[in-house]
Design an enzyme around this catalytic site. Sequence first.
Site, PDB file in Angstrom:
ATOM      1  N   SER A  13     -13.750  46.106  41.911  1.00  0.00           N
ATOM      2  CA  SER A  13     -12.371  46.515  41.625  1.00  0.00           C
ATOM      3  C   SER A  13     -12.241  47.987  41.250  1.00  0.00           C
ATOM      4  CB  SER A  13     -11.790  45.649  40.502  1.00  0.00           C
ATOM      5  OG  SER A  13     -12.559  45.811  39.329  1.00  0.00           O
ATOM      6  N   ARG A  14     -13.354  48.607  40.844  1.00  0.00           N
ATOM      7  CA  ARG A  14     -13.250  50.024  40.451  1.00  0.00           C
ATOM      8  C   ARG A  14     -14.584  50.735  40.669  1.00  0.00           C
ATOM      9  NH1 ARG A  14     -13.671  48.399  34.332  1.00  0.00           N
ATOM     10  NH2 ARG A  14     -15.795  49.099  33.951  1.00  0.00           N
ATOM     11  N   VAL A  64     -20.771  37.324  36.947  1.00  0.00           N
ATOM     12  CA  VAL A  64     -22.024  37.137  37.691  1.00  0.00           C
ATOM     13  C   VAL A  64     -23.186  36.680  36.800  1.00  0.00           C
ATOM     14  CG1 VAL A  64     -21.423  38.735  39.556  1.00  0.00           C
ATOM     15  CG2 VAL A  64     -22.685  39.593  37.554  1.00  0.00           C
ATOM     16  N   ASN A  90     -23.393  45.076  42.914  1.00  0.00           N
ATOM     17  CA  ASN A  90     -23.009  46.340  42.280  1.00  0.00           C
ATOM     18  C   ASN A  90     -22.622  46.167  40.811  1.00  0.00           C
ATOM     19  OD1 ASN A  90     -21.576  49.155  42.189  1.00  0.00           O
ATOM     20  ND2 ASN A  90     -19.973  47.662  41.681  1.00  0.00           N
ATOM     21  N   TYR A 155     -31.013  49.007  29.628  1.00  0.00           N
ATOM     22  CA  TYR A 155     -30.456  49.273  30.968  1.00  0.00           C
ATOM     23  C   TYR A 155     -31.570  49.627  31.962  1.00  0.00           C
ATOM     24  CZ  TYR A 155     -27.414  51.621  34.442  1.00  0.00           C
ATOM     25  OH  TYR A 155     -26.752  52.004  35.587  1.00  0.00           O
ATOM     26  N   ILE A 188     -23.033  59.464  38.605  1.00  0.00           N
ATOM     27  CA  ILE A 188     -21.899  59.352  39.522  1.00  0.00           C
ATOM     28  C   ILE A 188     -20.611  59.333  38.689  1.00  0.00           C
ATOM     29  CG2 ILE A 188     -20.884  57.981  41.397  1.00  0.00           C
ATOM     30  CD1 ILE A 188     -23.769  58.950  42.032  1.00  0.00           C
TER      31      ILE A 188
HETATM   32  P1  NAI Z   1     -17.936  50.687  36.343  1.00  0.00           P
HETATM   33  O1  NAI Z   1     -18.076  50.321  34.903  1.00  0.00           O
HETATM   34  O2  NAI Z   1     -16.846  51.608  36.756  1.00  0.00           O
HETATM   35  O3  NAI Z   1     -17.845  49.361  37.232  1.00  0.00           O
HETATM   36  C1  NAI Z   1     -18.667  48.255  37.027  1.00  0.00           C
HETATM   37  C2  NAI Z   1     -18.023  47.060  37.652  1.00  0.00           C
HETATM   38  O4  NAI Z   1     -18.825  45.893  37.391  1.00  0.00           O
HETATM   39  C3  NAI Z   1     -16.638  46.779  37.065  1.00  0.00           C
HETATM   40  O5  NAI Z   1     -15.742  46.472  38.115  1.00  0.00           O
HETATM   41  C4  NAI Z   1     -16.871  45.577  36.178  1.00  0.00           C
HETATM   42  O6  NAI Z   1     -15.737  44.752  36.027  1.00  0.00           O
HETATM   43  C5  NAI Z   1     -17.973  44.852  36.946  1.00  0.00           C
HETATM   44  N1  NAI Z   1     -18.702  43.923  36.092  1.00  0.00           N
HETATM   45  C6  NAI Z   1     -19.297  44.178  34.916  1.00  0.00           C
HETATM   46  N2  NAI Z   1     -19.833  43.048  34.399  1.00  0.00           N
HETATM   47  C7  NAI Z   1     -19.567  42.059  35.290  1.00  0.00           C
HETATM   48  C8  NAI Z   1     -19.853  40.674  35.320  1.00  0.00           C
HETATM   49  N3  NAI Z   1     -20.532  40.054  34.344  1.00  0.00           N
HETATM   50  N4  NAI Z   1     -19.431  39.943  36.388  1.00  0.00           N
HETATM   51  C9  NAI Z   1     -18.740  40.540  37.400  1.00  0.00           C
HETATM   52  N5  NAI Z   1     -18.447  41.855  37.423  1.00  0.00           N
HETATM   53  C10 NAI Z   1     -18.850  42.607  36.370  1.00  0.00           C
HETATM   54  O7  NAI Z   1     -19.355  51.256  36.746  1.00  0.00           O
HETATM   55  P2  NAI Z   1     -19.859  52.087  38.021  1.00  0.00           P
HETATM   56  O8  NAI Z   1     -20.237  53.425  37.533  1.00  0.00           O
HETATM   57  O9  NAI Z   1     -18.947  51.942  39.163  1.00  0.00           O
HETATM   58  O10 NAI Z   1     -21.234  51.302  38.300  1.00  0.00           O
HETATM   59  C11 NAI Z   1     -21.446  50.411  39.381  1.00  0.00           C
HETATM   60  C12 NAI Z   1     -22.930  50.126  39.465  1.00  0.00           C
HETATM   61  O11 NAI Z   1     -23.636  51.333  39.678  1.00  0.00           O
HETATM   62  C13 NAI Z   1     -23.519  49.510  38.182  1.00  0.00           C
HETATM   63  O12 NAI Z   1     -24.474  48.537  38.525  1.00  0.00           O
HETATM   64  C14 NAI Z   1     -24.178  50.692  37.511  1.00  0.00           C
HETATM   65  O13 NAI Z   1     -25.221  50.289  36.669  1.00  0.00           O
HETATM   66  C15 NAI Z   1     -24.669  51.469  38.712  1.00  0.00           C
HETATM   67  N6  NAI Z   1     -24.924  52.869  38.441  1.00  0.00           N
HETATM   68  C16 NAI Z   1     -23.914  53.711  38.079  1.00  0.00           C
HETATM   69  C17 NAI Z   1     -24.190  55.042  37.837  1.00  0.00           C
HETATM   70  C18 NAI Z   1     -23.137  56.014  37.455  1.00  0.00           C
HETATM   71  O14 NAI Z   1     -23.498  57.180  37.192  1.00  0.00           O
HETATM   72  N7  NAI Z   1     -21.866  55.667  37.421  1.00  0.00           N
HETATM   73  C19 NAI Z   1     -25.552  55.570  37.938  1.00  0.00           C
HETATM   74  C20 NAI Z   1     -26.531  54.604  38.339  1.00  0.00           C
HETATM   75  C21 NAI Z   1     -26.208  53.307  38.577  1.00  0.00           C
END
Ligand code: NAI
Length: 242
Positions: A13-14, A64, A90, A155, A188
Amino acid sequence: MIRGKTAIVTGGSRGIGRAIVEKLASQGANVAVIYAGSQDLAQQVCTQCAQQYGSELKAYQCDVSDYEAVRQTVAQIRKEFGTVHILVNNAGITRDGLIAVMPREDLDAVIDTNLKGAFHMIRHCTGLFLRNREGCIVNIASVSGLMGNGGQCNYAASKAGLIGLTKSVARELASKGVRCNAIAPGFIETDMTRSQQENPLLTSIPLGRMGKPEEVADAVAFLVSADYITGEVLRVDGGIAM
Ligand code: NAI
């Protein structure tokens, strides 16, 4: 080949997940968008992509980390889309803190979502992939899982575990036509990194800037189309973990 395939994207969603949904839909995939809580946002991305690209998209609320909820959601997606070809794990959270004082709940929450969540999704999609003799899994890990990161022991452990899971699934299922790869993003620009703008590590990014969600989504589309790549961990990090 992405056109006409059905993909599941968790946390769609985001942030990075949303960019992945948009990328896959723009290339002609139908997408089941799994979201944790933000129904409005999930519905919005589905409506927007359906209008823009003519793909079929549907939002599903599912935590999840809940094994049974994942089983039921995958079964529902299968019923409504007919099948699944692509799975992008993701969904992820952070609960940063120093290990000397980290509450056990912060370890459990991060492992349950980031590592077990991906395991649950793969567990419940694999039967379908095996039957189809076709499947492609992309797990969104992190450079923290490659390099480690102080203040992120929970993490980093979850993401290093996800890389081990990726390579094991890749080995186990390669002969059955199923590929499994990971992406390790660096910093990111998303909600997750909003509080990191002053992090001194940012100055050590060789390409000199944070990445954009779309740049991770491009790598997902690449791996989905790369028929001879499995068990790979592709860094999308501006060079920070080289
Ligand atoms: P974000 O916080 O904007 O989005 C995370 C998404 O996961 C949200 O939509 C949230 O509702 C969903 N989510 C969280 N827990 C959940 C659950 N139990 N069941 C279903 N959905 C769930 O984070 P972002 O930055 O978009 O991160 C996405 C992925 O990328 C994550 O796995 C994060 O660890 C990874 N990542 C992000 C980095 C960054 O710099 N933003 C760097 C390295 C990895």
